[in-house]
Structure formats: C-alpha cells, structure tokens
Design a protein around this motif. Structure first.
Motif, PDB file in Angstrom:
ATOM      1  N   ARG A 242     -19.407  -3.748  -4.863  1.00  8.28           N
ATOM      2  CA  ARG A 242     -18.788  -4.846  -4.128  1.00  8.28           C
ATOM      3  C   ARG A 242     -18.173  -5.862  -5.097  1.00  8.28           C
ATOM      4  NH1 ARG A 242     -23.380  -6.463   0.294  1.00  8.28           N
ATOM      5  NH2 ARG A 242     -24.709  -4.815  -0.550  1.00  8.28           N
ATOM      6  N   LYS A 243     -18.879  -6.123  -6.186  1.00  8.75           N
ATOM      7  CA  LYS A 243     -18.355  -7.054  -7.186  1.00  8.75           C
ATOM      8  C   LYS A 243     -17.096  -6.495  -7.850  1.00  8.75           C
ATOM      9  CE  LYS A 243     -22.719  -9.380  -8.282  1.00  8.75           C
ATOM     10  NZ  LYS A 243     -23.738  -9.669  -9.338  1.00  8.75           N
ATOM     11  N   LEU A 244     -17.053  -5.184  -8.036  1.00  8.89           N
ATOM     12  CA  LEU A 244     -15.865  -4.560  -8.611  1.00  8.89           C
ATOM     13  C   LEU A 244     -14.666  -4.706  -7.677  1.00  8.89           C
ATOM     14  CD1 LEU A 244     -14.632  -2.871 -10.888  1.00  8.89           C
ATOM     15  CD2 LEU A 244     -15.398  -0.816  -9.682  1.00  8.89           C
ATOM     16  N   ILE A 245     -14.886  -4.527  -6.371  1.00  6.35           N
ATOM     17  CA  ILE A 245     -13.814  -4.717  -5.390  1.00  6.35           C
ATOM     18  C   ILE A 245     -13.318  -6.160  -5.414  1.00  6.35           C
ATOM     19  CG2 ILE A 245     -13.291  -4.773  -2.918  1.00  6.35           C
ATOM     20  CD1 ILE A 245     -15.155  -2.372  -2.591  1.00  6.35           C
ATOM     21  N   LEU A 246     -14.249  -7.094  -5.523  1.00  3.76           N
ATOM     22  CA  LEU A 246     -13.869  -8.506  -5.591  1.00  3.76           C
ATOM     23  C   LEU A 246     -12.991  -8.766  -6.810  1.00  3.76           C
ATOM     24  CD1 LEU A 246     -14.172 -11.446  -4.590  1.00  3.76           C
ATOM     25  CD2 LEU A 246     -16.236 -11.600  -6.027  1.00  3.76           C
ATOM     26  N   ALA A 247     -13.354  -8.191  -7.926  1.00  2.00           N
ATOM     27  CA  ALA A 247     -12.625  -8.428  -9.172  1.00  2.00           C
ATOM     28  C   ALA A 247     -11.246  -7.773  -9.187  1.00  2.00           C
ATOM     29  CB  ALA A 247     -13.448  -7.928 -10.361  1.00  2.00           C
ATOM     30  N   THR A 248     -11.079  -6.688  -8.429  1.00  2.00           N
ATOM     31  CA  THR A 248      -9.817  -5.939  -8.471  1.00  2.00           C
ATOM     32  C   THR A 248      -8.959  -6.115  -7.223  1.00  2.00           C
ATOM     33  OG1 THR A 248     -10.885  -3.947  -7.573  1.00  2.00           O
ATOM     34  CG2 THR A 248     -10.802  -4.169  -9.974  1.00  2.00           C
ATOM     35  N   GLN A 249      -9.373  -6.973  -6.297  1.00  2.00           N
ATOM     36  CA  GLN A 249      -8.627  -7.072  -5.045  1.00  2.00           C
ATOM     37  C   GLN A 249      -7.194  -7.546  -5.302  1.00  2.00           C
ATOM     38  OE1 GLN A 249      -9.112 -10.236  -2.113  1.00  2.00           O
ATOM     39  NE2 GLN A 249     -10.746 -11.148  -3.348  1.00  2.00           N
ATOM     40  N   GLY A 250      -6.275  -6.984  -4.516  1.00  2.00           N
ATOM     41  CA  GLY A 250      -4.869  -7.356  -4.639  1.00  2.00           C
ATOM     42  C   GLY A 250      -4.524  -8.504  -3.705  1.00  2.00           C
ATOM     43  N   GLN A 251      -3.711  -9.425  -4.177  1.00  2.97           N
ATOM     44  CA  GLN A 251      -3.239 -10.507  -3.329  1.00  2.97           C
ATOM     45  C   GLN A 251      -2.114  -9.984  -2.442  1.00  2.97           C
ATOM     46  OE1 GLN A 251      -2.533 -13.490  -6.528  1.00  2.97           O
ATOM     47  NE2 GLN A 251      -3.762 -14.831  -5.229  1.00  2.97           N
ATOM     48  N   TRP A 252      -2.137 -10.398  -1.200  1.00  3.58           N
ATOM     49  CA  TRP A 252      -1.290  -9.831  -0.154  1.00  3.58           C
ATOM     50  C   TRP A 252      -0.404 -10.914   0.438  1.00  3.58           C
ATOM     51  CZ3 TRP A 252      -3.570  -8.764   5.309  1.00  3.58           C
ATOM     52  CH2 TRP A 252      -2.670  -8.013   6.085  1.00  3.58           C
ATOM     53  N   ALA A 253       0.913 -10.692   0.430  1.00  5.11           N
ATOM     54  CA  ALA A 253       1.851 -11.675   0.964  1.00  5.11           C
ATOM     55  C   ALA A 253       1.591 -11.910   2.450  1.00  5.11           C
ATOM     56  CB  ALA A 253       3.286 -11.214   0.747  1.00  5.11           C
ATOM     57  N   ALA A 254       1.339 -13.160   2.820  1.00  5.94           N
ATOM     58  CA  ALA A 254       0.922 -13.482   4.184  1.00  5.94           C
ATOM     59  C   ALA A 254       1.963 -13.109   5.233  1.00  5.94           C
ATOM     60  CB  ALA A 254       0.595 -14.970   4.278  1.00  5.94           C
ATOM     61  N   PHE A 255       3.251 -13.240   4.900  1.00 13.25           N
ATOM     62  CA  PHE A 255       4.281 -12.995   5.917  1.00 13.25           C
ATOM     63  C   PHE A 255       4.385 -11.535   6.327  1.00 13.25           C
ATOM     64  CE2 PHE A 255       6.648 -12.193   2.006  1.00 13.25           C
ATOM     65  CZ  PHE A 255       7.428 -11.084   2.329  1.00 13.25           C
ATOM     66  N   THR A 256       3.786 -10.632   5.528  1.00 11.33           N
ATOM     67  CA  THR A 256       3.886  -9.209   5.864  1.00 11.33           C
ATOM     68  C   THR A 256       3.226  -8.886   7.200  1.00 11.33           C
ATOM     69  OG1 THR A 256       1.848  -8.674   4.666  1.00 11.33           O
ATOM     70  CG2 THR A 256       3.908  -8.536   3.436  1.00 11.33           C
ATOM     71  N   THR A 257       2.251  -9.687   7.602  1.00 11.21           N
ATOM     72  CA  THR A 257       1.543  -9.400   8.853  1.00 11.21           C
ATOM     73  C   THR A 257       2.453  -9.523  10.074  1.00 11.21           C
ATOM     74  OG1 THR A 257       0.790 -11.689   9.133  1.00 11.21           O
ATOM     75  CG2 THR A 257      -0.629 -10.205   7.858  1.00 11.21           C
ATOM     76  N   GLY A 258       3.596 -10.188   9.899  1.00 10.49           N
ATOM     77  CA  GLY A 258       4.543 -10.320  11.005  1.00 10.49           C
ATOM     78  C   GLY A 258       5.730  -9.380  10.909  1.00 10.49           C
ATOM     79  N   GLU A 259       5.786  -8.571   9.855  1.00  9.09           N
ATOM     80  CA  GLU A 259       6.917  -7.635   9.687  1.00  9.09           C
ATOM     81  C   GLU A 259       6.733  -6.426  10.600  1.00  9.09           C
ATOM     82  OE1 GLU A 259       8.854  -7.767   5.484  1.00  9.09           O
ATOM     83  OE2 GLU A 259       6.714  -7.403   5.232  1.00  9.09           O
ATOM     84  N   LYS A 260       7.802  -6.042  11.243  1.00  4.62           N
ATOM     85  CA  LYS A 260       7.728  -5.005  12.278  1.00  4.62           C
ATOM     86  C   LYS A 260       8.172  -3.627  11.763  1.00  4.62           C
ATOM     87  CE  LYS A 260       8.535  -8.394  15.970  1.00  4.62           C
ATOM     88  NZ  LYS A 260       7.170  -8.345  16.522  1.00  4.62           N
ATOM     89  N   VAL A 261       7.520  -2.608  12.269  1.00  4.45           N
ATOM     90  CA  VAL A 261       7.878  -1.225  11.957  1.00  4.45           C
ATOM     91  C   VAL A 261       9.142  -0.869  12.733  1.00  4.45           C
ATOM     92  CG1 VAL A 261       7.151   1.177  12.280  1.00  4.45           C
ATOM     93  CG2 VAL A 261       5.515  -0.544  11.465  1.00  4.45           C
ATOM     94  N   SER A 262      10.121  -0.307  12.050  1.00  6.25           N
ATOM     95  CA  SER A 262      11.394   0.012  12.717  1.00  6.25           C
ATOM     96  C   SER A 262      11.296   1.265  13.575  1.00  6.25           C
ATOM     97  CB  SER A 262      12.510   0.185  11.676  1.00  6.25           C
ATOM     98  OG  SER A 262      12.238   1.294  10.826  1.00  6.25           O
ATOM     99  N   LYS A 263      10.492   2.226  13.129  1.00  2.41           N
ATOM    100  CA  LYS A 263      10.274   3.461  13.893  1.00  2.41           C
ATOM    101  C   LYS A 263       8.898   3.999  13.531  1.00  2.41           C
ATOM    102  CE  LYS A 263      11.925   8.189  14.639  1.00  2.41           C
ATOM    103  NZ  LYS A 263      12.829   9.265  14.147  1.00  2.41           N
ATOM    104  N   ALA A 264       8.028   4.122  14.509  1.00  7.38           N
ATOM    105  CA  ALA A 264       6.661   4.589  14.260  1.00  7.38           C
ATOM    106  C   ALA A 264       6.646   6.111  14.094  1.00  7.38           C
ATOM    107  CB  ALA A 264       5.742   4.178  15.398  1.00  7.38           C
ATOM    108  N   ALA A 265       6.306   6.559  12.886  1.00  6.20           N
ATOM    109  CA  ALA A 265       6.357   7.990  12.568  1.00  6.20           C
ATOM    110  C   ALA A 265       5.387   8.823  13.383  1.00  6.20           C
ATOM    111  CB  ALA A 265       6.089   8.188  11.077  1.00  6.20           C
ATOM    112  N   TRP A 266       4.301   8.197  13.884  1.00  8.98           N
ATOM    113  CA  TRP A 266       3.300   8.991  14.609  1.00  8.98           C
ATOM    114  C   TRP A 266       3.826   9.556  15.920  1.00  8.98           C
ATOM    115  CZ3 TRP A 266       2.512   6.650  19.243  1.00  8.98           C
ATOM    116  CH2 TRP A 266       2.588   5.267  19.325  1.00  8.98           C
ATOM    117  N   HIS A 267       4.976   9.065  16.382  1.00  6.26           N
ATOM    118  CA  HIS A 267       5.584   9.659  17.575  1.00  6.26           C
ATOM    119  C   HIS A 267       6.047  11.093  17.299  1.00  6.26           C
ATOM    120  CE1 HIS A 267       5.606   6.374  20.454  1.00  6.26           C
ATOM    121  NE2 HIS A 267       5.982   5.532  19.500  1.00  6.26           N
ATOM    122  N   ASP A 268       6.422  11.366  16.051  1.00  9.24           N
ATOM    123  CA  ASP A 268       6.999  12.665  15.703  1.00  9.24           C
ATOM    124  C   ASP A 268       6.132  13.502  14.770  1.00  9.24           C
ATOM    125  OD1 ASP A 268       9.454  12.028  17.109  1.00  9.24           O
ATOM    126  OD2 ASP A 268       9.964  10.734  15.413  1.00  9.24           O
TER     127      ASP A 268
END
Length: 270
Positions: A178-204
């Motif tokens: 768990r400490k290793l995960i804490l030390a290596t975690q990647g910072q994630w751009a907050a605005f990505t949570t609102g970005e939309k998928v243009s075409k969901a591949a799981w349909h095909d």
C-alpha cells in the motif's frame, strides 16, 4: 479398350472426383470457421496508478505464452491516454485484447475502436456509453467512500490521500505494498472526468468484466450494472479496487481465457 478396363477407369475417375470434392468441402469449411484467440495483451492502468499496477499479472500471462505490454498513461486528458494506448496497439504484431482498470475503462472504451482490437476486458472499471463521461456514469450510483479522499492541487491534478490509498484503494494488500502504491501514484487531470467518449467500442467488440466486490472507489453495484449493460462475461472477486494486485492468479486466468477464446475473424492483423 476392353469392357473391364472401361469399368476400372470409371471407378478410378469416380473415386478421384469424390476425393477432390471432399477436399474442397473440407477446405471451404475450414476457411469459414472463425479464428479464435489472440497472443497480444495490452494493459491500461487507471487513475492514481502507473504501469506497475500490472506487475503481478504480467509474468503470469507471459508464462502462459502471451505477449504482454503495459501502457504508461500520462493521465493528462482522455485523448492523451487514448493516444498512448493506440501507440502500443500499433506496435503489436496481430490482434489485441485490450484490458482497462478503473479510469482505464474509459480509455479502452475509446481506444478499443482501433481495428486491431479484438476484445475488451474491464477491471473494476467505468464503461461509458457513446457520448458519456466518467462523471455521467458515476452519478448513476451512490459514490463509493474512497471518493472523499480525492484531493486537487493548485494545477488541477487529483491524487489520493494516504488514508484513501490505505483504506479505500488497496485495503486488502499488505501495508508495504500500500505504501508503494502511495509513493508511485500518478496525478490525474481533474477535467478528464468530464470528457466524453465519442464512440463506445463495447458496442462492436466482445467484452469481459472483473467486478471488485469490496471496491471502495467504484461502487460494486455500479460495476455489476455496467457489466450487464455491455453484455460482458463477468467474474466477481472478493477484492478491493485493485484485484490485479490482491488476486493476480484469478485475474490472469480470467484475462487468459478471454484472450484464448475471443473471435478474431475480421480483425486487422497488422
């Protein structure tokens, strides 16, 4: 020519015709049978992580004869992460099984449209539909408790608190891990949570889903709903948000089965 010779020649001709016809039929049947299985597996990590999150699964899959590559997501935008995944997909020498964890499920829903991708595996992941974002999917269920431990810095990048890692993200791992995960975690751009998928591949593309039954980052009930919605073959594990680290043997076996049985007919080989 004697009557005997005429009969003999006729019998040989009939037998030869039957043999050729049978070979043509068998050849045609063989050609029409769908091709099964891929040898290339591409792994896409989620937020607050990097490619090392697959460190336990990779050797298990390689021992089964698969070629495995982990993408290093920049976590700076959906497009950036999809581009990173597609660069790795392009390097594979045949059809690909694409695996995504957590936020990686959003990434593979977009990147999975690549013609070389034969199937998708979602692991404790979001699986948005066409025109949906992570936020759109998340708001359909009660938030998991780990979301309370997400923090944004001055530049708008997200990370998890130590409490979030230790108690919500990877609570079923030994503390040193768990400490290793804490030390290596990647910072994630907050605005990505609102970005939309243009075409969901799981349909095909055929899909598989591993559900984290004790996930405190993505509501397990939401995972079950998503797996059903996308028509995925699913496996529920009594695990945290990181089953590939807490139960790698079961995860590797599930991925291997998907890779061995996926239909590759019509999938680009180059």
């Amino acid at each position: 020519m004697s009557k005997f010779n005429s009969i003999a020649i006729g019998m040989v001709a009939t037998a030869l015709f039957a043999f050729v016809s049978r070979q043509q039929i068998e050849s045609g049947q063989k050609h029409e049978e769908p091709q099964k299985g891929v040898k290339n597996i591409v792994l896409v990590h989620g937020a607050f992580a990097d490619g090392s999150s697959w460190s336990k699964v990779i050797p298990l899959l390689e021992a089964k004869g698969f070629k495995v590559t982990a993408v290093q997501n920049p976590l700076t935008s959906l497009n950036d992460d999809v581009t990173a995944a597609k660069r790795i997909i392009a390097l594979q020498d045949g059809p690909v099984l694409l695996v995504g964890h957590s936020w990686g499920g959003v990434v593979i829903s977009e990147a999975g449209n690549d013609p070389k991708v034969a199937g998708l595996v979602y692991m404790a992941a979001f699986a948005p539909d066409t025109g949906e974002s992570l936020n759109d999917v998340a708001k359909t269920a009660t938030p998991a408790p780990g979301n309370e431990e997400v923090r944004a810095d001055a530049a708008g990048f997200l990370s998890l608190t130590p409490k979030g890692i230790f108690e919500d993200f990877a609570q079923d791992l030994p503390m040193p891990e768990r400490k290793l995960i804490l030390a290596t975690q990647g910072q994630w751009a907050a605005f990505t949570t609102g970005e939309k998928v243009s075409k969901a591949a799981w349909h095909d593309k055929p899909s598989w889903f591993i559900i984290g039954g004790n996930d405190r980052m993505i509501n397990p009930g939401l995972q079950r709903t998503l797996a059903k919605k996308i028509g995925a073959k699913s496996l529920e594990l009594n695990s945290s948000h990181v089953p590939m680290l807490s139960q790698p043997a079961k995860v590797a076996a599930f991925i291997a089965n998907a890779a061995s049985t996926v239909d590759t007919q019509g999938i680009a080989s180059k």
